[in-house]
Design a protein around this motif. Structure first.
Motif, mmCIF file in Angstrom:
data_model
loop_
_atom_site.group_PDB
_atom_site.id
_atom_site.type_symbol
_atom_site.label_atom_id
_atom_site.label_comp_id
_atom_site.label_asym_id
_atom_site.label_seq_id
_atom_site.Cartn_x
_atom_site.Cartn_y
_atom_site.Cartn_z
ATOM 1 N N VAL A 29 155.629 -16.226 96.127
ATOM 2 C CA VAL A 29 155.124 -15.827 97.619
ATOM 3 C C VAL A 29 155.482 -14.898 98.111
ATOM 4 O O VAL A 29 154.212 -14.761 98.590
ATOM 5 N N VAL A 30 156.213 -14.001 96.920
ATOM 6 C CA VAL A 30 156.034 -12.537 97.696
ATOM 7 C C VAL A 30 155.245 -11.901 96.574
ATOM 8 O O VAL A 30 155.709 -12.049 95.111
ATOM 9 N N GLN A 31 154.280 -11.373 96.294
ATOM 10 C CA GLN A 31 153.262 -10.346 95.690
ATOM 11 C C GLN A 31 154.103 -9.564 95.339
ATOM 12 O O GLN A 31 154.488 -9.045 95.569
ATOM 13 N N PRO A 32 153.454 -8.966 93.931
ATOM 14 C CA PRO A 32 153.910 -7.705 93.542
ATOM 15 C C PRO A 32 153.757 -6.394 93.740
ATOM 16 O O PRO A 32 154.800 -5.626 94.453
ATOM 17 N N ALA A 33 152.647 -6.264 95.223
ATOM 18 C CA ALA A 33 152.272 -4.921 96.003
ATOM 19 C C ALA A 33 154.031 -5.534 96.925
ATOM 20 O O ALA A 33 154.552 -4.140 99.012
ATOM 21 N N LEU A 56 153.748 -18.341 104.013
ATOM 22 C CA LEU A 56 155.111 -18.589 104.349
ATOM 23 C C LEU A 56 155.854 -19.543 103.890
ATOM 24 O O LEU A 56 156.935 -20.000 104.069
ATOM 25 N N GLY A 57 155.200 -20.430 102.890
ATOM 26 C CA GLY A 57 156.215 -21.705 102.213
ATOM 27 C C GLY A 57 156.330 -23.057 103.002
ATOM 28 O O GLY A 57 157.220 -23.422 102.700
ATOM 29 N N ASP A 82 165.154 -23.212 102.910
ATOM 30 C CA ASP A 82 166.600 -21.997 102.968
ATOM 31 C C ASP A 82 166.667 -20.774 102.131
ATOM 32 O O ASP A 82 166.340 -19.853 102.631
ATOM 33 N N ASP A 83 165.375 -20.798 101.637
ATOM 34 C CA ASP A 83 165.334 -20.044 100.177
ATOM 35 C C ASP A 83 164.331 -19.216 100.924
ATOM 36 O O ASP A 83 164.068 -18.095 99.917
ATOM 37 N N LEU A 84 163.886 -19.694 101.562
ATOM 38 C CA LEU A 84 162.543 -18.118 102.333
ATOM 39 C C LEU A 84 163.089 -17.991 103.942
ATOM 40 O O LEU A 84 161.665 -17.538 104.730
ATOM 41 N N ASP A 104 165.466 -13.288 98.097
ATOM 42 C CA ASP A 104 165.016 -11.854 97.147
ATOM 43 C C ASP A 104 163.523 -10.743 97.220
ATOM 44 O O ASP A 104 162.692 -10.719 96.271
ATOM 45 N N VAL A 105 163.308 -11.147 98.871
ATOM 46 C CA VAL A 105 162.451 -9.433 98.518
ATOM 47 C C VAL A 105 163.145 -8.300 99.283
ATOM 48 O O VAL A 105 163.896 -8.132 99.883
#
Length: 230
Positions: A108-112, A118-119, A153-155, A201-202
């Motif tokens: 969901v969150v890209q490397p950059a 939004l999931g 929840d995790d997003l 986790d962002v």
């Protein structure tokens, strides 16, 4: 480093809507519809590179977003148990998991650091309402709907600011129709407070508990003039 997009953009989307209505008798009507997924052209926004380690730091850059509105499958029924009372209910299913921008990507969150989507999960919405005619010109209206919260929840962290948290809405209103082709309608809707909590986790928020809380108050006034449906 997350730059702010300046200004706005307008794009067109294409889709189709189809449905059927069946008047079972003078009292009961049922219907169903399908609204296809609608894909917009790419949205673009002007910004500035804020990463001091980039050679282009401080220079203009363009941000782009692809977005689709989800397909919607719906069905409903209306009834007039009394001459002055109209009651209705409908069910809608929104296919967020198949719509670009709402659907989750892997990851969901890209490397950059950008968010691929939004999931959101598919959601079911159930709504009921009633209208009572006080006189030839005045109508009272009330409604209630209950919707699934599509955000996992995790997003919770990447869904801060989205309008998806409120699950239950109560509405009241009235309509005034002094002439056959003229109506003024007003309503108030209360979105009952809801919240969602999850571990982030962002970026710098990794491992932090995020709680989103939201409630709504909406007032609306509508004037209809010259409609053949009135």
């Amino acid at each position: 480093y997350y730059p702010s997009g300046a200004g706005g953009d307008v794009q067109f989307a294409v889709g189709f809507l189809g449905g059927v209505v069946w008047n079972i008798n003078d009292m009961v009507t049922v219907g169903a519809s399908y609204n296809s997924k609608r894909a917009f052209e790419t949205f673009s926004f002007n910004a500035v590179d804020l990463n001091p380690t980039d050679p282009s730091f401080g220079f203009p850059r363009e941000l782009s977003v692809k977005l689709e509105l989800p397909a919607v499958l719906a069905g409903g029924v209306s009834a007039t148990p009394l001459p002055d009372l109209l009651m209705a209910a409908d069910v809608r299913y929104l296919f967020y998991e198949d719509a670009v921008g709402f659907a989750a990507t892997s990851p969901v969150v890209q490397p950059a650091g950008s968010v691929g989507g939004l999931g959101w999960e598919n959601a079911l919405v159930v709504a009921v309402g009633a209208q009572y005619r006080l006189s030839e010109a005045v109508y009272l209206r009330a409604g209630y709907n209950d919707a699934d919260n599509p955000t996992p929840d995790d997003l919770a962290a990447i869904n801060v600011g989205t309008s998806s948290l409120v699950e239950k809405h109560l509405s009241i209103g009235f309509g005034w129709r002094p002439a056959r082709r003229f109506e003024v309608a007003a309503s108030y809707t209360r979105g009952i407070e809801a919240s969602r909590t999850g571990m982030s986790d962002v970026g710098i928020l990794d491992g932090v508990s995020i709680t989103n809380t939201q409630s709504e108050h909406t007032f609306a006034v509508q004037v209809t003039l010259g409609s053949r449906g009135l």
